[in-house]
Enzyme design. Structure first.
Site, PDB file in Angstrom:
ATOM      1  CB  CYS A 329      69.147  35.282 -17.060  1.00 35.66           C
ATOM      2  SG  CYS A 329      70.945  35.279 -16.138  1.00 35.66           S
ATOM      3  CD  GLN A 376      75.314  41.731 -16.172  1.00 36.27           C
ATOM      4  OE1 GLN A 376      74.611  41.630 -15.855  1.00 36.27           O
ATOM      5  NE2 GLN A 376      76.829  40.889 -16.529  1.00 36.27           N
TER       6      GLN A 376
END
Length: 633
Positions: A329, A376
């Site tokens: 992020c 991911q």
RNA sequence: GCCGAUGUAGCUCAAUAGGCAGAGCAUCCGCCUUGUAAGCGGACGGUUGUCGGUUCGAGUCCGACCGUCGGCUCCA
């Protein structure tokens, strides 16, 4: 791996399901039970309750047998669980498999004694006297009196101390039990294994010995369950990973790190390509970011305060500290912040198949399911507050679509709320939680609340799927974040010409490529649907003189982008078929004199069946249609 | 990390009670030219996880470490 069994599941409270069954049930099992209950008659419910009583009673009987062998042993708790029961003991020496046999044999004797289960309520004083040499029971008694909790930590209306006694054994227990031991089918239970377990699940408290047992209504059900356990073993992704040459791990490389072999790499590539295309259709843009970043990033994000125990020690680069990323992020935020943003640009959806590294304790590593480095299928959505509900709805639907594409049809959701260690004001947390909950209701997905299970920066929705064996696996996670935008001072210029704060959604749909692959392997038992199969067609010439025809066919199929190999070894056809079968290759095409003469193909499917004879063109069209439909065969 | 189990050829597993480390499969070399789940023969393959200890002698007994497995805790 065992199906998820944990006492924490027992404590979770359901929000939607209308009926609560009398026994604690885990994850997916509840959904099956809840569905059955909804459409079924009372007899099912009675059956569940009977099973609960039998399992609970067996736990007590096991404790009696164990205490006979170890009179000085201390007993902790022994609840029924979804497939049986366990009991935790503090014993002077480790239990051996021979002990288990002995205990099981003794249990059958006790059952044959048709001893009554006698309930009685006791005063605190009487209870303390009764269990004066059982320190764990004394602790439970104190808790029941002080906090109104029962022996499983659940809060009850009025704390009542009750005991159940059978034969020579009396245990602190709320019940219920069978009336007498004769009601327990002696041939429908089996002690499975022993395991270490902390007292009350707390790693700072004593390690106890847990004995797991499985118990059913009759011998047939027991055998079905034992067969199921065998099937679980057969499908173990670590075993299949080796047999099908999909992936490996290696002590020389380090625990929790995965090597993807060409076969596994192929499956991953197909998965990634498919997902990439769908993401692009869904308005996502792909970004790429580095594996390390300066400490500033992680200080600003809060990771060093709230996530440090999962991060690796920093690297020193020119006197600056750099950390290997545990999440993607902060990098995506920097891309957002690389210039001024307008409200017209929002929502922005950055996707990255980003590889992250997280410290996991050695004992928890497990094949592909629990690793230290994983990729991911990550994305971060930046949007205006008014766009948030719609974006969450979209992500939820997108997630369901992707997972269905891989053959998963049953889902469960968890709404995880504010953890103890968290950033941001509580009131905003409540708003965010409400937003997620509203989205779940709109999607009409049944969900549970996992209190305190959220990420440190926001609440989340976790989606679990159920695989072919009925086990649940957590894959998707959708996390609402109003904190990182603030910490990184992210802004956009609104219609009013002023600066505003965007909201942010973190989401991964497959979760991690590693875990997802592990789940896929076990779900399909290694027999991947044709579109995913590393090798789709094996051409098997019967004798050397058929090799030319085999190669020609293979070239034709390869030209159409099928994955094909020719088995031109000098082995017998039977051996070649066996090998292809063991590799779970969807189509085996046998070529002999007959086929070459007729210009047709003899097609064997991996389920052992024989397809009608087709020409090469017909076969190609057929396989392509199966690939298109994502079917198994 | 904690409790327990466990570690023998690339894989799956043997080795009476402490007494010369073995089999099948895989691999390689031959022979066979095959009709829907294993054709035949031969060869290669090991410092028994590592280090230390006990013993005339250790795969076997003891200790430490490493890995793996079953759980606990934690999690994508």
């Amino acid at each position: 791996m065992r199906a998820n069994i944990s006492t924490s599941d027992i404590r979770r409270k359901w929000v939607e399901p209308r009926e609560i069954t009398p026994r604690p049930m885990m994850g997916g099992e509840f959904f099956i039970a809840a569905r059955r209950l909804r459409m079924a008659k009372l007899s099912k419910k009675e059956k569940e309750e009977k099973l609960y009583r039998i399992r609970h009673s067996l736990a007590h009987i096991m404790a009696e047998a164990v205490l006979e062998i170890f009179p000085e042993g201390k007993i902790a708790i022994g609840p029924p669980i979804d497939t049986g029961f366990y009991y935790d003991f503090d014993l002077p020496r480790p239990l051996t498999p021979e002990d288990l046999e002995k205990i099981e044999k003794r249990m059958r004797q006790i059952i044959a004694g048709r001893h009554k289960f006698v309930r009685r309520e006791v005063t605190p004083e009487a209870a303390r006297e009764l269990f004066h040499d059982q320190p764990y029971k004394l602790e439970l008694i104190d808790d029941i009196i002080k906090h109104g909790t029962d022996e499983y930590g659940e809060v009850t209306d009025k704390p009542v101390l009750s005991t159940y006694r059978q034969d020579t054994f009396e245990d602190l227990c709320r019940g219920p039990h069978v009336e007498h031991t004769g009601q327990i089918p002696a041939d429908a239970f089996k002690l499975l294994n022993t395991a270490g377990a902390y007292w009350r699940g707390d790693e700072h408290r004593p390690m106890l010995q847990r004995i797991y047992g499985t118990a059913w209504l009759n011998k047939k059900e027991l055998q079905t369950h034992l067969k199921w356990l065998e099937e679980v073993k057969q499908r173990d992704h670590r075993r299949l990973g080796k047999e099908l040459d999909l992936f490996s791990t290696n002590p020389q490389l380090g625990g929790g790190l995965v090597l993807w072999h060409p076969n596994g790499g192929h499956v991953r590539k197909v998965v990634e390509d498919f997902c990439r295309e769908e993401h692009e259709k869904g308005g996502y843009e792909f970004v790429y970011t580095p594996h390390i970043g300066r400490a500033w990033l992680w200080e600003t994000s809060g990771h060093l305060d709230f996530y440090r125990e999962s991060m690796y020690s920093p690297l020193d680069i020119d006197g600056q500290e750099y950390y290997i990323k545990p999440m993607n992020c902060p990098f995506h935020i920097l891309i957002y912040k690389s210039r001024r943003r307008s409200y017209r640009e929002l929502p922005m959806r950055y996707a990255e198949w980003g590889t992250v590294y997280r410290y996991e304790r050695g004992g928890v590593l497990h094949g592909l399911m629990r690793v230290r480095g994983f990729t991911q299928d990550d994305a971060h959505i930046f949007c205006r507050p008014d766009q948030m509900p719609d974006e969450i709805d979209k992500v939820l639907q997108f997630s369901l679509f992707i997972l269905r594409s891989f053959g998963f049809e049953e889902f469960e959701a968890y709404l995880s709320t504010r953890p103890e260690k968290a950033v941001g004001e509580v009131s905003r947390w409540r708003d965010a939680e409400a937003a997620l909950e509203a989205s779940l209701r709109r999607a009409e997905i049944p969900y549970k609340i996992d209190a305190g299970g959220g990420a440190f920066y926001g609440p989340k929705i976790d989606l679990k799927i159920k695989d072919a064996l009925g086990r649940s696996w957590q894959l998707s996670t959708i996390q609402f974040d109003f904190n990182l935008p603030e910490r990184f001072d992210m802004t956009y210029i609104g219609e009013d010409g002023r600066e505003h704060r965007p909201y942010m959604i973190h989401r991964a749909l497959l979760g991690s490529m590693e875990r997802f692959f592990g789940v896929l392997i076990e779900h399909y038992g290694g027999a991947f649907p044709v579109w995913l199969a590393p090798l789709q067609v094996k051409v098997i010439p019967i004798a050397d003189r058929h090799n030319d025809a085999a190669w020609k066919l293979a070239d034709k199929l390869k030209a159409a982008r099928l994955r094909v190999e020719v088995d031109d070894r000098s082995d017998r056809m039977n051996a070649k078929i066996r090998d292809a079968q063991m590799q779970k290759i969807p189509y085996m095409v046998v070529l002999g004199d007959r086929e070459v003469e007729n210009g047709t193909l003899s097609i064997r499917l991996r389920d052992g069946s024989q397809k009608e004879e087709l020409t090469a063109d017909e076969f190609l069209a057929y396989v392509q249609s199966v690939i298109e439909s994502k079917a198994l065969l």
